[in-house]
Design a protein around this motif. Structure first.
Motif, PDB file in Angstrom:
ATOM      1  N   LYS A 369       0.827  -1.211   0.000  1.00  0.00           N
ATOM      2  CA  LYS A 369       0.000   0.000   0.000  1.00  0.00           C
ATOM      3  C   LYS A 369       0.858   1.257   0.000  1.00  0.00           C
ATOM      4  CE  LYS A 369      -3.854   2.135   2.529  1.00  0.00           C
ATOM      5  NZ  LYS A 369      -4.809   1.964   3.657  1.00  0.00           N
ATOM      6  N   PHE A 370       2.096   1.147   0.543  1.00  0.00           N
ATOM      7  CA  PHE A 370       2.975   2.317   0.637  1.00  0.00           C
ATOM      8  C   PHE A 370       4.265   2.105  -0.154  1.00  0.00           C
ATOM      9  CE2 PHE A 370       0.471   1.969   4.559  1.00  0.00           C
ATOM     10  CZ  PHE A 370      -0.234   3.165   4.485  1.00  0.00           C
ATOM     11  N   SER A 371       4.146   1.349  -1.232  1.00  0.00           N
ATOM     12  CA  SER A 371       5.333   1.003  -2.014  1.00  0.00           C
ATOM     13  C   SER A 371       5.965   2.202  -2.709  1.00  0.00           C
ATOM     14  CB  SER A 371       4.975  -0.065  -3.058  1.00  0.00           C
ATOM     15  OG  SER A 371       3.941   0.416  -3.914  1.00  0.00           O
ATOM     16  N   GLU A 372       5.206   3.323  -2.826  1.00  0.00           N
ATOM     17  CA  GLU A 372       5.810   4.495  -3.473  1.00  0.00           C
ATOM     18  C   GLU A 372       6.831   5.188  -2.575  1.00  0.00           C
ATOM     19  OE1 GLU A 372       2.036   6.270  -1.531  1.00  0.00           O
ATOM     20  OE2 GLU A 372       2.742   4.344  -2.340  1.00  0.00           O
ATOM     21  N   PHE A 373       6.825   4.847  -1.278  1.00  0.00           N
ATOM     22  CA  PHE A 373       7.786   5.445  -0.352  1.00  0.00           C
ATOM     23  C   PHE A 373       9.040   4.577  -0.267  1.00  0.00           C
ATOM     24  CE2 PHE A 373       3.649   6.930   1.157  1.00  0.00           C
ATOM     25  CZ  PHE A 373       3.880   8.298   1.293  1.00  0.00           C
ATOM     26  N   GLU A 374      10.201   5.230  -0.188  1.00  0.00           N
ATOM     27  CA  GLU A 374      11.447   4.490   0.017  1.00  0.00           C
ATOM     28  C   GLU A 374      11.484   3.922   1.430  1.00  0.00           C
ATOM     29  OE1 GLU A 374      15.086   6.537  -0.701  1.00  0.00           O
ATOM     30  OE2 GLU A 374      15.137   5.873  -2.789  1.00  0.00           O
ATOM     31  N   VAL A 375      12.211   2.822   1.583  1.00  0.00           N
ATOM     32  CA  VAL A 375      12.414   2.251   2.913  1.00  0.00           C
ATOM     33  C   VAL A 375      13.047   3.305   3.814  1.00  0.00           C
ATOM     34  CG1 VAL A 375      13.889   0.655   4.180  1.00  0.00           C
ATOM     35  CG2 VAL A 375      12.547  -0.166   2.252  1.00  0.00           C
ATOM     36  N   GLY A 376      12.461   3.479   4.986  1.00  0.00           N
ATOM     37  CA  GLY A 376      12.950   4.484   5.924  1.00  0.00           C
ATOM     38  C   GLY A 376      11.906   4.742   6.988  1.00  0.00           C
ATOM     39  N   PRO A 377      12.141   5.724   7.860  1.00  0.00           N
ATOM     40  CA  PRO A 377      11.234   5.978   8.988  1.00  0.00           C
ATOM     41  C   PRO A 377       9.793   6.273   8.582  1.00  0.00           C
ATOM     42  CG  PRO A 377      13.309   7.140   9.290  1.00  0.00           C
ATOM     43  CD  PRO A 377      13.346   6.573   7.915  1.00  0.00           C
ATOM     44  N   ARG A 378       9.583   7.058   7.502  1.00  0.00           N
ATOM     45  CA  ARG A 378       8.216   7.388   7.101  1.00  0.00           C
ATOM     46  C   ARG A 378       7.486   6.141   6.607  1.00  0.00           C
ATOM     47  NH1 ARG A 378       4.474  10.962   6.172  1.00  0.00           N
ATOM     48  NH2 ARG A 378       3.278  11.059   4.235  1.00  0.00           N
ATOM     49  N   ALA A 381       6.650   3.901   9.594  1.00  0.00           N
ATOM     50  CA  ALA A 381       5.562   4.438  10.419  1.00  0.00           C
ATOM     51  C   ALA A 381       4.207   4.220   9.752  1.00  0.00           C
ATOM     52  CB  ALA A 381       5.797   5.919  10.685  1.00  0.00           C
ATOM     53  N   LEU A 382       4.131   4.416   8.435  1.00  0.00           N
ATOM     54  CA  LEU A 382       2.865   4.237   7.715  1.00  0.00           C
ATOM     55  C   LEU A 382       2.428   2.777   7.719  1.00  0.00           C
ATOM     56  CD1 LEU A 382       3.545   6.615   4.685  1.00  0.00           C
ATOM     57  CD2 LEU A 382       1.831   6.952   6.486  1.00  0.00           C
ATOM     58  N   VAL A 383       3.379   1.884   7.505  1.00  0.00           N
ATOM     59  CA  VAL A 383       3.038   0.460   7.499  1.00  0.00           C
ATOM     60  C   VAL A 383       2.597   0.014   8.890  1.00  0.00           C
ATOM     61  CG1 VAL A 383       3.897  -1.879   7.130  1.00  0.00           C
ATOM     62  CG2 VAL A 383       4.565  -0.052   5.559  1.00  0.00           C
ATOM     63  N   LYS A 384       3.285   0.470   9.920  1.00  0.00           N
ATOM     64  CA  LYS A 384       2.892   0.107  11.292  1.00  0.00           C
ATOM     65  C   LYS A 384       1.472   0.578  11.590  1.00  0.00           C
ATOM     66  CE  LYS A 384       6.230   1.837  13.791  1.00  0.00           C
ATOM     67  NZ  LYS A 384       7.030   2.148  14.999  1.00  0.00           N
ATOM     68  N   GLU A 385       1.162   1.800  11.205  1.00  0.00           N
ATOM     69  CA  GLU A 385      -0.183   2.331  11.449  1.00  0.00           C
ATOM     70  C   GLU A 385      -1.235   1.488  10.730  1.00  0.00           C
ATOM     71  OE1 GLU A 385      -2.660   6.545  10.979  1.00  0.00           O
ATOM     72  OE2 GLU A 385      -0.531   6.446  10.448  1.00  0.00           O
ATOM     73  N   GLU A 386      -0.936   1.099   9.495  1.00  0.00           N
ATOM     74  CA  GLU A 386      -1.859   0.266   8.730  1.00  0.00           C
ATOM     75  C   GLU A 386      -2.029  -1.109   9.387  1.00  0.00           C
ATOM     76  OE1 GLU A 386      -4.449  -0.974   5.658  1.00  0.00           O
ATOM     77  OE2 GLU A 386      -3.726   1.030   6.239  1.00  0.00           O
ATOM     78  N   LEU A 387      -0.933  -1.687   9.865  1.00  0.00           N
ATOM     79  CA  LEU A 387      -1.010  -2.995  10.516  1.00  0.00           C
ATOM     80  C   LEU A 387      -1.794  -2.924  11.826  1.00  0.00           C
ATOM     81  CD1 LEU A 387       2.614  -4.356   9.884  1.00  0.00           C
ATOM     82  CD2 LEU A 387       0.486  -5.131   8.799  1.00  0.00           C
ATOM     83  N   HIS A 388      -1.633  -1.852  12.570  1.00  0.00           N
ATOM     84  CA  HIS A 388      -2.414  -1.680  13.803  1.00  0.00           C
ATOM     85  C   HIS A 388      -3.914  -1.620  13.471  1.00  0.00           C
ATOM     86  CE1 HIS A 388       0.760  -1.303  16.728  1.00  0.00           C
ATOM     87  NE2 HIS A 388       1.324  -0.281  16.115  1.00  0.00           N
ATOM     88  N   ASP A 389      -4.249  -0.885  12.434  1.00  0.00           N
ATOM     89  CA  ASP A 389      -5.662  -0.780  12.027  1.00  0.00           C
ATOM     90  C   ASP A 389      -6.207  -2.149  11.624  1.00  0.00           C
ATOM     91  OD1 ASP A 389      -5.694   1.912  12.502  1.00  0.00           O
ATOM     92  OD2 ASP A 389      -5.374   2.501  10.419  1.00  0.00           O
ATOM     93  N   ARG A 390      -5.452  -2.887  10.833  1.00  0.00           N
ATOM     94  CA  ARG A 390      -5.901  -4.205  10.387  1.00  0.00           C
ATOM     95  C   ARG A 390      -6.030  -5.167  11.563  1.00  0.00           C
ATOM     96  NH1 ARG A 390      -4.026  -5.599   4.332  1.00  0.00           N
ATOM     97  NH2 ARG A 390      -4.069  -3.481   3.466  1.00  0.00           N
ATOM     98  N   LEU A 391      -5.105  -5.054  12.511  1.00  0.00           N
ATOM     99  CA  LEU A 391      -5.174  -5.908  13.688  1.00  0.00           C
ATOM    100  C   LEU A 391      -6.417  -5.582  14.510  1.00  0.00           C
ATOM    101  CD1 LEU A 391      -4.002  -8.010  15.633  1.00  0.00           C
ATOM    102  CD2 LEU A 391      -2.601  -6.184  16.642  1.00  0.00           C
ATOM    103  N   ASN A 392      -6.722  -4.303  14.656  1.00  0.00           N
ATOM    104  CA  ASN A 392      -7.920  -3.911  15.420  1.00  0.00           C
ATOM    105  C   ASN A 392      -9.189  -4.443  14.760  1.00  0.00           C
ATOM    106  OD1 ASN A 392      -6.587  -2.529  17.484  1.00  0.00           O
ATOM    107  ND2 ASN A 392      -6.540  -0.615  16.328  1.00  0.00           N
ATOM    108  N   ARG A 393      -9.234  -4.384  13.427  1.00  0.00           N
ATOM    109  CA  ARG A 393     -10.398  -4.929  12.723  1.00  0.00           C
ATOM    110  C   ARG A 393     -10.493  -6.441  12.912  1.00  0.00           C
ATOM    111  NH1 ARG A 393      -8.713  -1.142   8.729  1.00  0.00           N
ATOM    112  NH2 ARG A 393      -7.864  -2.786   7.384  1.00  0.00           N
ATOM    113  N   ARG A 394      -9.341  -7.095  12.882  1.00  0.00           N
ATOM    114  CA  ARG A 394      -9.314  -8.550  13.081  1.00  0.00           C
ATOM    115  C   ARG A 394      -9.798  -8.912  14.493  1.00  0.00           C
ATOM    116  NH1 ARG A 394      -9.577 -13.819  12.951  1.00  0.00           N
ATOM    117  NH2 ARG A 394      -7.654 -15.016  13.111  1.00  0.00           N
ATOM    118  N   LEU A 395      -9.357  -8.154  15.493  1.00  0.00           N
ATOM    119  CA  LEU A 395      -9.772  -8.431  16.870  1.00  0.00           C
ATOM    120  C   LEU A 395     -11.262  -8.159  17.056  1.00  0.00           C
ATOM    121  CD1 LEU A 395      -6.732  -6.987  18.889  1.00  0.00           C
ATOM    122  CD2 LEU A 395      -7.180  -9.368  18.265  1.00  0.00           C
ATOM    123  N   SER A 396     -11.764  -7.122  16.391  1.00  0.00           N
ATOM    124  CA  SER A 396     -13.201  -6.830  16.467  1.00  0.00           C
ATOM    125  C   SER A 396     -14.015  -7.966  15.878  1.00  0.00           C
ATOM    126  CB  SER A 396     -13.518  -5.524  15.726  1.00  0.00           C
ATOM    127  OG  SER A 396     -12.908  -4.437  16.367  1.00  0.00           O
TER     128      SER A 396
END
Length: 714
Positions: A369-378, A381-396
């Motif tokens: 989903k964020f492949s246009e960004f180079e590997v690095g802090p940004r 951070a975006l991938v982590k936020e997306e994974l947290h959201d997906r995890l919350n949906r999975r837990l729900s």
């Protein structure tokens, strides 16, 4: 000796200054004792009162909410207000208790030695001079007048400056100019004054010389009373991004480091916690050796690590530690990371207790989903936020499972309170679902931690693919993770590295970047670099200039540990120009013993004789390597205790240890048992190793060689 003591007591009896100072000490000690008793009584009285009041209020709160089946919402609101008031009272009691407990801690410290120094200052022209007594902690009387000032307070700097006459100190960024008319030191135990000295410069410091005559103890002692001017420049140095200290063996680097930590904790006591300070030590024996210094000054110990322990704590402990890693490899990894495409094989699923919460394909989808960004802090951070959201949906989604809800409703009361902080009262499906979501979130809370620590990335596979290697060292693994995160520890404020000359360029590159937001104090001795391939001081400064902008440098050129004879022996291994800059303040002692033996039996007889030789304090047999320790241990048997790992040193006796463990420690008598030419040839590395071994000694050195003596001592 007895006649000398009697004469000293007679002189003191006739000395009006001694009598005045003893009278002041007696009066102050009585005040400190009274403060201790008053605080103890107040804490005891307040504790009893607070317990009674809290019980009464708790009972009042519970009365109005007994009928939970038919609640009166006005009563519930009133109860909530009562609970809030109760919490406020608890907070007030806790604050009062903490303040008094801290004051009690300080007064108990002062009752051991109320103060160690006094300065007399003319604060303003024409005003009467003011006596300031300086101790390990500060204390005021009932009218908030200072009885003793903390050694770290601004005004105490006039004592450590050792500059009689006009001098100054800094208060809240402003300079106060004063006139120092008296600088007096005391030898005090509890309420007894043994001696006093009026001193001006360090080399005439009687209290220092008296302290230096003492023998080794199993724990490093605080040097608060005897900090010398060049040491004080490090302890009280302004807060800078990086301070690099290069000091001769025995110059008090470690003690200065710990005093610096205590100073920073005092000066920043409202904003700095001990756990925001990180200390890197050379080994666990050394860590045990220093662990009482800060508590003896009323401060908590910082977070303390060896390099091995740090690597392990980051999750890279199974790998090669990376001492031999090439700095160019790290830089190449940085360059190759640009344009890196994360493959599905580089990713892991998020799994907790055998349950796959996010499958590998789902993680891959979040990354793409964020492949246009180079590997690095940004990107991270975006991938982590997306994974947290997906995890919350999975837990729900999981919370809707009827079996899970039945399991939740079957919890006993104790389990319910542990998970929810209350008992479950689910009147309808919506409430049941809400509780089920909390239940499943509690059960799989560690999944969010897994996302944060980047467990979904296979750094080994990514790094091996980037570099074309079959494995990553711990240093390379940590560096790759930093490429993804940009920074490691965000909460660290200060990082202290002792024996910095033993770190490689790559290790320091990792630490400088991992703690990029922290300020560093780096201490070492370039002449004690006992390992191949470690960073020189010029390299160290360059590494930290790149990450922190500027590096201040200090030198410590005076030896306080070793006698002049021993200092002459180990500094004789240095360049002639360097020798001219170094000094020892110890009084003359015993000449070193240097002997070589052609026959093994004669050598072993001399070694056993040296080990058995009676003496005060602790004797250390310091061998060049672990292999030599193994051989010597068989020869000496029970005559010497082998020290290798996580143990504390004894106060006296004989220990046998490799040079790598002896680093940073000091002993009354050092025996170098393997000074033959084959062990210590005329090479820069061997020269540094021998310098390090010899400089561990305070009072005596015995150098033995089985065969031809090292050319370094001929």
């Amino acid at each position: 000796m007895a006649e000398h003591d009697e004469q000293l007591e007679s002189d003191q009896h006739d000395d009006p200054i001694f009598q005045q100072e003893q009278a002041h000490l007696t009066e102050l000690y009585a005040k400190l004792t009274q403060i201790r008793d008053d605080i103890s009584a107040e804490l005891e009285r307040t504790h009893a009162t607070s317990v009674r009041d809290l019980l009464e209020m708790s009972e009042e709160v519970n009365v109005d909410v007994l009928d939970l089946d038919d609640p009166n919402y006005d009563d519930l609101a009133e109860a909530a207000a009562s609970i809030e008031a109760l919490n406020s009272i608890i907070d007030a009691y806790n604050q009062f208790h903490d303040v008094n407990t801290d004051k009690l801690r300080r007064v108990m410290l002062l009752l051991l030695q109320p103060y160690f120094a006094k300065v007399t200052l003319e604060m303003r022209p024409g005003r009467p001079p003011r006596d300031v007594y300086i101790g390990a902690a500060g204390m005021t009387d009932e009218r908030s007048r200072p009885l003793v000032v903390d050694w770290r307070s601004p005004v105490a700097e006039t004592y450590y400056n050792q500059q009689m006459g006009p001098t100054s100190f800094e208060v809240d960024g402003r300079t106060r100019n004063v006139n120092l008319t008296l600088r007096r030191q005391f030898d005090i135990v509890r309420d007894r004054l043994n001696m006093y000295f009026d001193t001006t410069v360090a080399i005439q410091d009687s209290l220092l010389l008296g302290a230096l005559k003492k023998h080794h103890t199993e724990k490093l002692q605080a040097i608060t009373a005897t900090i010398q001017r060049e040491q004080n420049e490090v302890v009280r140095h302004e807060d800078v991004p990086v301070l690099l200290v290069n000091g001769i063996a025995g110059s008090g680097k470690t003690s200065v480091l710990l005093q610096r930590i205590a100073f920073l904790l005092y000066r920043n006591r409202k904003t700095l916690r001990a756990d925001q300070v990180w200390l890197f030590t050379p080994n666990s024996v050394f860590e045990n050796y220093i662990d009482t210094v800060l508590p003896s000054m009323g401060e908590a110990n910082p977070q303390t690590f060896t390099w091995r322990a740090f690597v392990s704590a980051q999750g890279a402990g199974e790998r090669d530690l990376g001492e031999g890693s090439d700095p160019d490899t790290l830089l190449r990894m940085e360059e190759l990371a640009h344009g890196l495409v994360i493959e599905e094989g580089d990713l892991r699923e998020i799994r907790v207790d055998g349950v796959a919460l996010l499958k590998q394909g789902q993680v891959k989808s979040a990354v793409e989903k964020f492949s246009e960004f180079e590997v690095g802090p940004r990107f991270t951070a975006l991938v982590k936020e997306e994974l947290h959201d997906r995890l919350n949906r999975r837990l729900s989604q999981m919370a809707k499972d009827e079996e899970l809800q039945e399991e939740m409703l079957g919890l006993d009361v104790e389990q319910q309170v542990e998970i929810f902080g209350e008992t479950i009262l689910a009147d309808d499906d919506d409430e049941t679902l809400a509780y089920a979501k909390r239940f499943v979130e509690a059960r799989y809370a560690s999944a969010h931690d897994e996302i944060e620590r980047l467990a979904w990335l296979r750094f080994d596979r990514i790094g091996m693919r980037l570099l074309g290697q079959r494995a990553l060292s711990a240093t390379e693994w940590l560096w790759l993770r930093l490429i993804f995160t940009g920074v490691g520890e965000r909460d660290a404020r200060f990082v202290m590295i002792d024996e910095v000359q033993d770190y490689t360029v790559t290790q320091l590159m990792v630490l400088a970047r991992y703690f990029s937001r922290a300020h560093f104090l780096l201490l070492g001795d370039e002449h004690q670099a006992i390992y191949e391939g470690t960073a020189g001081f010029t390299q160290i400064a360059d590494i930290f200039r790149q990450t922190h902008g500027s590096v201040d440098e200090c030198r410590l050129l005076t030896s306080y540990r070793s006698s002049p004879e021993i200092t002459t022996l180990f500094t004789g291994l240095l360049d002639k120009r360097e020798q001219l800059r170094l000094t020892s303040v110890q009084r003359p002692g015993v000449e070193p013993v240097i002997r070589s033996f052609a026959e093994k039996d004669a050598y072993l007889a001399a070694l056993r004789e040296a080990v058995a030789e009676p003496g005060e304090g602790l004797t250390a047999v310091v061998a060049e390597s672990d292999a030599r320790v193994n051989w010597l241990s068989k020869q000496l048997g029970d005559a010497a205790r082998v020290i290798r790992g996580d143990v504390s040193l004894p106060a006296r006796g004989v220990v046998l240890m490799p040079l790598r463990v002896a680093k940073g420690l000091e002993f009354d008598h050092v025996i170098v048992p393997d000074a033959q030419a084959e062990v210590y040839p005329d090479t820069p590395l061997a020269r540094r190793r021998l310098y390090t071994a010899l400089s561990r000694a305070m009072h005596r050195v015995t150098v033995l060689a089985q065969g031809e003596m090292t050319p370094l001592l001929r």
